[in-house]
Design an enzyme around this catalytic site. Structure first.
Site, PDB file in Angstrom:
ATOM      1  N   GLY A 238       0.779  -1.237   0.000  1.00  0.00           N
ATOM      2  CA  GLY A 238       0.000   0.000   0.000  1.00  0.00           C
ATOM      3  C   GLY A 238       0.803   1.275   0.000  1.00  0.00           C
ATOM      4  O   GLY A 238       0.240   2.367   0.022  1.00  0.00           O
ATOM      5  N   GLY A 275       3.220  -3.614  -4.074  1.00  0.00           N
ATOM      6  CA  GLY A 275       3.035  -3.787  -5.514  1.00  0.00           C
ATOM      7  C   GLY A 275       3.396  -2.494  -6.226  1.00  0.00           C
ATOM      8  O   GLY A 275       4.450  -2.349  -6.842  1.00  0.00           O
ATOM      9  N   CYS A 342     -16.350   3.718 -27.012  1.00  0.00           N
ATOM     10  CA  CYS A 342     -17.648   4.401 -27.028  1.00  0.00           C
ATOM     11  C   CYS A 342     -18.229   4.580 -25.636  1.00  0.00           C
ATOM     12  O   CYS A 342     -19.203   3.917 -25.261  1.00  0.00           O
ATOM     13  CB  CYS A 342     -18.609   3.632 -27.928  1.00  0.00           C
ATOM     14  SG  CYS A 342     -17.979   3.567 -29.588  1.00  0.00           S
ATOM     15  N   TYR A 370      -1.058  -1.601 -11.987  1.00  0.00           N
ATOM     16  CA  TYR A 370      -2.504  -1.594 -12.223  1.00  0.00           C
ATOM     17  C   TYR A 370      -2.865  -0.963 -13.568  1.00  0.00           C
ATOM     18  O   TYR A 370      -3.897  -0.320 -13.712  1.00  0.00           O
ATOM     19  CB  TYR A 370      -3.235  -0.904 -11.046  1.00  0.00           C
ATOM     20  CG  TYR A 370      -2.867  -1.498  -9.716  1.00  0.00           C
ATOM     21  CD1 TYR A 370      -3.276  -2.785  -9.384  1.00  0.00           C
ATOM     22  CD2 TYR A 370      -2.065  -0.817  -8.796  1.00  0.00           C
ATOM     23  CE1 TYR A 370      -2.914  -3.368  -8.171  1.00  0.00           C
ATOM     24  CE2 TYR A 370      -1.699  -1.386  -7.579  1.00  0.00           C
ATOM     25  CZ  TYR A 370      -2.129  -2.664  -7.283  1.00  0.00           C
ATOM     26  OH  TYR A 370      -1.769  -3.227  -6.083  1.00  0.00           O
TER      27      TYR A 370
END
Ligand code: LLP
Length: 414
Positions: A238, A275, A342, A370
């Site tokens: 985190g 991460g 779209c 991510y």
């Protein structure tokens, strides 16, 4: 610097992004090996002298080349699915240095993990504990487990990526943890190896992170007094990164050092599972301007990357810097950078002063975490290529998906 200007053109390490676009096309994710290594080494340096393991959180970027790089550096892994376990194994990672988290592990995933020799299953509910014990008994093995405890600490981050609040689906409530450990200690199929927590992602300051670690340590002491001894404390991931130059973001070292200071000289092994802080700033999404579209109320740069490639801006309102690869001779204007999908939510950036014309290349910065992993085939768009740069070398580490691959698994019933 892993991404910097050389002779007027933005480069990944020593390779001009223009060359990468020529060789591999756009849209394309480009990662810097040096940046990944240096972030990983920051953890190792800050943990120096302590029994510790950095378990890279695979969900942030699961390309085999990235995993293999980290495995070679000695990293363990934090995974959340059988698919991620398969990737870790394929990349040469060690199952014994891998932790399996997640609220919904299936029986098949638990079995695969136990047969692979997983280091630890992070259990998130009493029902899961029962399931693991049952599977371990059937396999004639002992399952190494930790409880993921919800420390009920506000990570003060975006609600979608905050996981340590009382109302969160993650972990075992703090108040229930001791009882569950004592119950688990009576199950012979289980080996209690540790305790874990994770309060959220993109934390800007160490305070809540350290508070959660301290709560875990208190619980460990409390359990020891009741006869349950744990070998590791997993303080989660985190740790935030800077998306904007003036973003507040404490460096990796500050998080680790403050945590070590708070935990003192404890005997348990310390595990961190970062991460984003390892790969986030190590990647860019390279895209080409297709059209400049001035509008009545807003001006648009229509590029060949879209929300299916990078969903963070529409999903979280995330801000990624957009940098022209080479200074353009086009006039500057304020643009929304949008893709061809779209949906009005299909934007990569809004209200950016940019000078660009059709054909110019743009780099969407800090897209290493991510980005690709959250991409989809929406609008039947093949997923982007991925390239890993090392010095003067650029290797294709995932080829662009072909149109045929898009529907290779589909069939029309006869
Ligand atoms: N450990 C656990 C148990 C986690 O759930 C996570 C992330 C991590 C470690 C790694 O957190 P990191 O160091 O990367 O912040 N898609 C979102 C982020 C979701 C994070 C989910 N859990 C985004 O794009 O911001």
């Amino acid at each position: 610097m892993s991404f910097s200007d050389r002779n007027g053109a933005l480069c990944a390490e020593e390779v001009p992004l223009e060359e990468i676009a020529r060789r591999f096309g756009t849209p394309c994710y480009v990662y810097s090996r040096a940046a990944i290594e240096s972030a990983y080494r920051e953890f190792v340096a800050a943990l120096d002298g302590r029994d510790a393991l950095v378990c890279y959180s695979v969900k942030a970027n699961s390309n085999l080349a990235v995993l293999a790089l980290l495995a070679r550096l000695g990293a363990g892994f934090d995974i959340v699915s059988g698919g991620e376990l398969a990737r870790v194994m394929a990349a040469g990672g060690e199952a014994s240095k891998t932790l399996f988290s997640g609220v919904g592990k299936t029986a098949a995933e638990i079995e695969l993990a136990l047969k692979s020799g997983i280091g630890c299953l992070n259990v998130e509910s009493p029902a899961e504990l029962e399931r693991i014990a049952g599977i371990a008994a059937r396999l004639g093995r002992r399952a190494p487990i930790a409880l993921r405890v919800n420390p009920e600490i506000d990570a003060r981050t975006h609600p979608y990526i905050s996981t340590g609040l009382r109302e969160s689906k993650f972990g075992v409530p703090h108040a229930a943890a001791k009882g569950l450990y004592l119950a688990a200690a009576r199950m012979p199929e289980l080996e209690l190896v540790g305790i874990g927590c994770h309060i959220g992602s993109l934390l800007v300051e160490p305070g809540p992170f350290v508070a959660a670690a301290t709560r875990m340590a208190e619980l460990v002491d409390n359990l020891a007094a009741a006869g349950v001894r744990l070998r590791h404390i997993d303080v989660g991931g985190g740790i935030g990164i800077r998306y904007k130059a003036d973003d507040p973001a404490a460096p990796i070292g500050a998080f680790v050092r403050d945590t070590l200071a708070a935990l003192g000289n404890r005997p348990e092994r310390l595990i961190v599972d970062p991460g984003r802080s390892i790969v986030g700033n190590a990647g860019v999404l390279l895209t080409r301007v297709e059209y400049v579209k001035p509008g009545a109320a807003r001006n648009f740069l229509v590029v060949d990357a879209a929300m299916n490639d990078l969903i963070r801006p529409p999903l979280y309102g995330a801000w990624h810097e957009v940098r022209p690869v080479r200074q353009s001779d086009a006039p500057s204007a304020v643009y929304d950078v949008v893709g061809p999908v779209c949906e009005s939510a299909d934007f990569l950036a809004k209200d950016r002063a940019l000078a660009a014309k059709a054909g110019d290349l743009l780099a969407i910065l800090s897209a290493g975490a991510y980005g690709m992993v959250m991409s989809s085939n929406y609008n039947s768009r093949p997923r982007a290529a991925e390239v890993l740069v090392h010095g003067r070398h650029a290797d294709l580490v995932r080829r662009r998906e072909s149109l045929a691959e898009l529907f290779a698994g589909e069939q029309i019933p006869g």
